[in-house]
Design an enzyme around this catalytic site. Structure first.
Site, PDB file in Angstrom:
ATOM      1  N   SER A 186       0.821  -1.216   0.000  1.00  0.00           N
ATOM      2  CA  SER A 186       0.000   0.000   0.000  1.00  0.00           C
ATOM      3  C   SER A 186       0.853   1.263   0.000  1.00  0.00           C
ATOM      4  O   SER A 186       0.325   2.367  -0.181  1.00  0.00           O
ATOM      5  CB  SER A 186      -0.932   0.011   1.223  1.00  0.00           C
ATOM      6  OG  SER A 186      -0.191   0.073   2.428  1.00  0.00           O
ATOM      7  N   ARG A 187       2.180   1.111   0.189  1.00  0.00           N
ATOM      8  CA  ARG A 187       3.039   2.303   0.204  1.00  0.00           C
ATOM      9  C   ARG A 187       4.494   1.912  -0.068  1.00  0.00           C
ATOM     10  O   ARG A 187       4.847   0.734  -0.067  1.00  0.00           O
ATOM     11  CB  ARG A 187       2.955   3.007   1.554  1.00  0.00           C
ATOM     12  CG  ARG A 187       3.451   2.199   2.738  1.00  0.00           C
ATOM     13  CD  ARG A 187       3.141   2.867   4.061  1.00  0.00           C
ATOM     14  NE  ARG A 187       3.623   2.085   5.194  1.00  0.00           N
ATOM     15  CZ  ARG A 187       4.811   2.252   5.775  1.00  0.00           C
ATOM     16  NH1 ARG A 187       5.648   3.171   5.301  1.00  0.00           N
ATOM     17  NH2 ARG A 187       5.169   1.509   6.803  1.00  0.00           N
ATOM     18  N   VAL A 216       0.497 -10.174   8.476  1.00  0.00           N
ATOM     19  CA  VAL A 216       1.415 -11.281   8.198  1.00  0.00           C
ATOM     20  C   VAL A 216       1.862 -11.991   9.466  1.00  0.00           C
ATOM     21  O   VAL A 216       2.310 -13.147   9.411  1.00  0.00           O
ATOM     22  CB  VAL A 216       2.653 -10.810   7.397  1.00  0.00           C
ATOM     23  CG1 VAL A 216       2.240 -10.279   6.032  1.00  0.00           C
ATOM     24  CG2 VAL A 216       3.465  -9.791   8.176  1.00  0.00           C
ATOM     25  N   TYR A 246      15.791  -4.301  14.187  1.00  0.00           N
ATOM     26  CA  TYR A 246      15.497  -4.218  12.756  1.00  0.00           C
ATOM     27  C   TYR A 246      16.601  -4.882  11.938  1.00  0.00           C
ATOM     28  O   TYR A 246      16.334  -5.695  11.038  1.00  0.00           O
ATOM     29  CB  TYR A 246      15.340  -2.755  12.355  1.00  0.00           C
ATOM     30  CG  TYR A 246      15.017  -2.536  10.902  1.00  0.00           C
ATOM     31  CD1 TYR A 246      13.753  -2.831  10.392  1.00  0.00           C
ATOM     32  CD2 TYR A 246      15.972  -2.028  10.021  1.00  0.00           C
ATOM     33  CE1 TYR A 246      13.453  -2.629   9.052  1.00  0.00           C
ATOM     34  CE2 TYR A 246      15.678  -1.819   8.682  1.00  0.00           C
ATOM     35  CZ  TYR A 246      14.418  -2.119   8.200  1.00  0.00           C
ATOM     36  OH  TYR A 246      14.127  -1.924   6.874  1.00  0.00           O
ATOM     37  N   ALA A 300      18.777  -7.128  12.863  1.00  0.00           N
ATOM     38  CA  ALA A 300      18.793  -8.573  13.089  1.00  0.00           C
ATOM     39  C   ALA A 300      17.694  -9.264  12.292  1.00  0.00           C
ATOM     40  O   ALA A 300      17.899 -10.346  11.727  1.00  0.00           O
ATOM     41  CB  ALA A 300      18.636  -8.867  14.582  1.00  0.00           C
ATOM     42  N   LYS A 336      16.345  -8.221   9.494  1.00  0.00           N
ATOM     43  CA  LYS A 336      16.671  -8.180   8.065  1.00  0.00           C
ATOM     44  C   LYS A 336      17.812  -9.124   7.719  1.00  0.00           C
ATOM     45  O   LYS A 336      17.867  -9.681   6.619  1.00  0.00           O
ATOM     46  CB  LYS A 336      17.002  -6.744   7.645  1.00  0.00           C
ATOM     47  CG  LYS A 336      15.803  -5.801   7.692  1.00  0.00           C
ATOM     48  CD  LYS A 336      14.679  -6.275   6.777  1.00  0.00           C
ATOM     49  CE  LYS A 336      13.515  -5.314   6.716  1.00  0.00           C
ATOM     50  NZ  LYS A 336      12.450  -5.756   5.800  1.00  0.00           N
ATOM     51  N   ILE A 357      16.882   4.719   0.804  1.00  0.00           N
ATOM     52  CA  ILE A 357      15.808   4.897  -0.166  1.00  0.00           C
ATOM     53  C   ILE A 357      14.860   5.986   0.341  1.00  0.00           C
ATOM     54  O   ILE A 357      14.525   6.034   1.527  1.00  0.00           O
ATOM     55  CB  ILE A 357      15.015   3.590  -0.373  1.00  0.00           C
ATOM     56  CG1 ILE A 357      15.969   2.437  -0.746  1.00  0.00           C
ATOM     57  CG2 ILE A 357      13.958   3.771  -1.454  1.00  0.00           C
ATOM     58  CD1 ILE A 357      16.747   2.638  -2.034  1.00  0.00           C
TER      59      ILE A 357
END
Length: 248
Positions: A15-16, A65, A156, A158, A160, A189
């Site tokens: 959605s984004r 999820v 975060y 860990a 990834k 990004i």
């Protein structure tokens, strides 16, 4: 090149940001895209409408999820309705930044439940369908910090990093069924997650990027689209870095 006509693709977190750009890119290459959201239905409907207006094909699906049973049931239903499921791009994710000593246990748990557990659940559900077809593409959205680490992003980073091990393991598990599994690791990004940085932080970030600019969601989507294509059929278990040279 890289056409996806007749393919059905599920892009979680679409959605984004990068997920949205990926959904739009895959639809533009001919795939029927399942636009996924967990809470922002209006944004997901906007993505769906934009794809259709551009001549593409899309429908919206909703699930958290981190809710394994609902995720698996919804993906199975969507695949049955579409008649197939060829591509999974697992880009849904959350980030709770802060020094480890200050992170709340529930924030750590949520990070892994969504970023790792959610990706695994989606992959398990999607590959059930792909195995029957003996063709599939799975792409996990990792991050440069999953390879380099970053102060203030322990949970975060860990989570990834875990996706890299997951991609390599699944690449070995599913290779005999012509299902490829890869990860894309974006760097800096320009998304909602980075626009809150101060000018000083942005300058510091730019100084680490040889190409001297932030990447765009479209830059990442292009890399993902390649990995989803027929032409990438001999690429599996890899980490494709889209970071402007930030980490080589």
């Amino acid at each position: 090149m890289f056409r996806l006509d007749g393919r059905v693709a599920l892009v979680t977190g679409s959605s984004r940001g990068i997920g949205r750009a990926t959904a739009e890119r895959l639809a533009g290459q001919g795939a029927h895209v399942l636009v996924h959201y967990a809470s922002n239905e209006s944004a997901a409907r906007e993505v769906e409408a934009g794809i259709v207006a551009a001549g593409g094909s899309a429908e919206v699906v909703c699930f958290d999820v981190a809710d394994a049973s609902r995720t698996e049931a919804t993906i199975a239903e969507a695949a049955k309705r579409a008649g197939r499921l060829d591509i999974l791009v697992a880009s849904a994710g959350v980030a709770f930044d802060g020094l480890l000593l200050r992170l709340k246990p529930e924030d750590i748990d949520r990070t892994f439940a969504v970023n790792v557990g959610g990706a695994m659940t989606c992959a398990r559900a999607a590959t059930r369908v792909m195995m029957r077809a003996r063709w599939g593409r799975v792409v996990f959205l990792s991050s440069v910090v999953g390879e380099t680490g970053n102060a203030g992003q322990a949970a975060y980073a860990a989570s990834k990093a875990a996706l890299l091990g997951l991609a390599k393991s699944l690449a070995r598990e599913y290779a005999s069924r012509a299902i490829t599994v890869n990860a894309v690791a974006p760097g800096w990004i320009d998304t909602d997650m980075t626009r809150g940085l101060s000018p000083e932080q942005l300058d510091a970030m730019r100084s680490r990027v040889p190409l001297d600019r932030a990447g765009t969601p479209a830059d990442v989507a292009a890399a993902i689209a390649y990995l989803c294509s027929e032409e990438a059929g001999y690429v599996t278990g890899q980490v494709l870095r889209v970071n402007g040279g930030m980490y080589m």
